[in-house]
Design a protein around this motif. Structure first.
Motif, short mmCIF file in Angstrom:
data_model
loop_
_atom_site.label_atom_id
_atom_site.label_comp_id
_atom_site.label_asym_id
_atom_site.label_seq_id
_atom_site.Cartn_x
_atom_site.Cartn_y
_atom_site.Cartn_z
N LYS A 1 141.72 -5.32 -49.29
CA LYS A 1 141.36 -4.42 -48.17
C LYS A 1 140.72 -5.24 -47.06
CE LYS A 1 137.80 -1.41 -48.30
NZ LYS A 1 137.13 -0.32 -49.02
N ARG B 1 139.14 -5.49 -42.95
CA ARG B 1 138.22 -4.73 -42.08
C ARG B 1 138.64 -4.89 -40.64
NH1 ARG B 1 134.35 -1.80 -45.33
NH2 ARG B 1 134.62 -2.84 -47.33
N ASP C 1 140.06 -0.96 -43.61
CA ASP C 1 138.93 -0.05 -43.41
C ASP C 1 138.43 -0.17 -41.97
OD1 ASP C 1 136.66 1.49 -43.64
OD2 ASP C 1 136.02 0.60 -45.54
N ASN D 1 135.86 1.72 -40.89
CA ASN D 1 134.42 2.03 -40.92
C ASN D 1 133.96 2.87 -39.72
OD1 ASN D 1 134.12 -0.93 -42.63
ND2 ASN D 1 133.00 0.87 -43.36
N GLU E 1 141.29 3.40 -44.06
CA GLU E 1 140.05 4.03 -44.51
C GLU E 1 139.17 4.40 -43.32
OE1 GLU E 1 138.84 2.04 -48.11
OE2 GLU E 1 136.75 2.33 -47.54
N GLU E 2 138.61 5.58 -43.36
CA GLU E 2 137.65 6.08 -42.37
C GLU E 2 138.02 5.80 -40.92
OE1 GLU E 2 133.60 5.01 -43.85
OE2 GLU E 2 133.74 7.08 -44.53
N GLU F 1 133.11 7.99 -48.56
CA GLU F 1 132.13 7.16 -49.27
C GLU F 1 130.67 7.55 -49.04
OE1 GLU F 1 133.67 3.55 -47.48
OE2 GLU F 1 131.79 3.24 -46.41
N HIS G 1 134.12 4.37 -53.80
CA HIS G 1 133.49 3.30 -53.02
C HIS G 1 132.50 2.63 -53.96
CE1 HIS G 1 129.89 2.18 -50.53
NE2 HIS G 1 130.81 1.69 -49.72
MG MG Z 1 134.82 1.96 -46.73
#
Ligand code: MG
Length: 435
Positions: A155, A157, A186, A188, A223-224, A249, A300
């Motif tokens: 994963k 970022r 992700d 975030n 993700e998110e 998460e 998470h």
């Molecule tokens: Mg996350």
């Protein structure tokens, strides 16, 4: 199995070098910090749990914990959850404490938590979870390193100022590593933190454009991509893109909140973390609801070794253990010794897999040597200490009256539990069903 002693430590495990978490732009993380709790019962059984922290913000927690938890039965999970709910009314989110009770329940029965939950042991498959920002070429090297260690999935970022930079990173990474590796990413955006440097804020259009790019680059999940409570936006985004959406998460309102998310269809993949969403029983109920809704679950785990252990137990027991992969936080200098620094045995992956601990409870042992080194013991509650402070606070007569009222409540509860047990109900396991 009454709780007779509570101890708290501030733990700070040094990072060798500096870790720059993508989710807090500009923040030099030099230590892995958390609050460690140890509950002890009259018979000497001990249970641990840990709540992530930024500094020593839980310094005053003990003054609530002592009177709330002492005298409660560690295996009376429903009452423990009620105490936690009561602490929450005053702003103390304490769901992270509940797993310590499961640790005790497991130890008292000689069973691992996954066994109590009716699951199986063995190995679970992991994905390597990165934590820092990188450029495309740096990412290629990083993903290749993880693949050579046996991981099949990584994963990434993204948290750059512009959409173009984020898209460039994922395109370059995919082009560099080829089509075979499973990649997730992700954003975030769920819980934006701009306390040091500013943090990018995605709107719907940016989230949609990024998801389309991730889809084209063959990513398995995003993700998110939006704030964690933008249920409407997430649901619209999911309908507008093919790539799977993941999240949840830090959604801390437990089953009711996950119920809303499932109803609105916010995600394909739900990631409740027992440390943040209310504990083991709450997460177990969420997992069942996710299953019933036809969605998927993988927790998470990016906190510390104790948090990883708790979520690993739940994941191993869940119906998703062979369907999804577990997050394995791993991004130098955030290495197992930093993540799991107070465990006697860190969680070391073997070719991208993790052996589920066979030991009772959470299956972990706290290294007392490491705890002395990295921990600062700041609170101890015993019945005597709490009684003395109640007398100083309220006066002898009033403290005695309040103590008697509480003892009467605990005695009445004991009778209820005895009644439950004659009906063949288990005081711990019955808390796994929704109230
Ligand atoms: Mg996350």
């Amino acid at each position: 199995m009454r709780i007779t002693q509570i101890d708290l430590w501030h733990v700070a495990i040094p990072v060798r070098g500096t870790f720059y978490p993508a989710w807090i732009p500009g923040f030099p993380q030099t230590e892995n910090r958390f609050t460690l709790i140890r509950l002890r019962t009259a018979s000497g059984l001990e249970g641990h749990s840990a709540g992530p922290s930024i500094a020593r913000e839980r310094q005053g927690l003990g003054s609530l914990l002592g009177p709330y938890f002492l005298g409660e039965r560690a295996d009376d999970i429903s009452s423990i959850r009620q105490r936690i709910r009561e602490m929450g009314y005053l702003g103390q989110k304490a769901g992270w404490i509940e797993p310590a009770c499961w640790d005790i329940v497991g130890k008292s029965r000689g069973k691992a938590l996954w066994e109590l939950l009716g699951g199986s042991g063995g190995k679970v498959k992991l994905y390597a979870s990165t934590g820092q920002m990188r450029t495309g070429p740096e990412r290629v090297k990083e993903v290749e390193a993880r693949l050579s260690e046996g991981f099949e999935a990584v994963k990434l970022r993204v948290h750059a100022a512009t959409l173009e930079e984020d898209v460039e990173q994922i395109r370059k990474t995919r082009a560099g590593v080829g089509s075979r590796p499973i990649l997730g990413v992700d954003a975030n955006q769920g819980w934006r933190v701009a306390v040091v440097a500013n943090a990018p804020r995605w709107d719907f259009q940016r989230a949609l454009a990024f998801c389309k790019a991730a889809e084209e680059a063959g990513f398995s999940w995003v993700e998110e991509p939006l704030p964690m409570d933008d249920y409407q936006g997430l649901s619209r985004l999911r309908a507008a893109t093919e790539v799977d959406l993941a999240g949840g998460e830090l959604n801390s309102h437990g089953l009711p909140e996950f119920g809303v998310m499932l109803e609105k269809g916010c995600y394909d993949l739900y990631q409740p973390d027992a440390v943040f969403c209310g504990g083991v029983a709450e997460t177990w109920q969420i997992i069942q609801k996710v299953k019933a809704a036809g969605a998927r679950y993988t927790p998470h785990t990016w906190t510390n070794g104790v948090g990883l252990a708790i979520n690993l137990q739940l994941f191993a027991a869940s119906p998703f253990r062979d369907e999804t992969m577990l997050e394995y936080p791993y991004d130098s200098p955030w290495l197992p010794e930093v993540r799991d620094g107070i465990l006697s045995q860190p969680f070391l992956h073997q070719r991208g897999e993790l052996e589920v601990p066979r030991g009772p409870g959470l299956g972990i042992e706290i290294s007392q040597r490491a705890l002395r080194r990295h921990g600062h013991h700041f609170f101890k509650a015993t019945k005597l200490r709490v009684a003395v402070s109640a007398v100083l606070d309220k006066g002898l007569r009033t403290a005695k009256e309040a103590g008697a009222a509480r003892d009467a409540r605990l005695a009445a509860r004991e009778r209820e539990l005895a009644e439950l047990s004659t009906r063949g109900e288990d005081s711990a396991l019955c808390a796994l069903r929704p109230d």
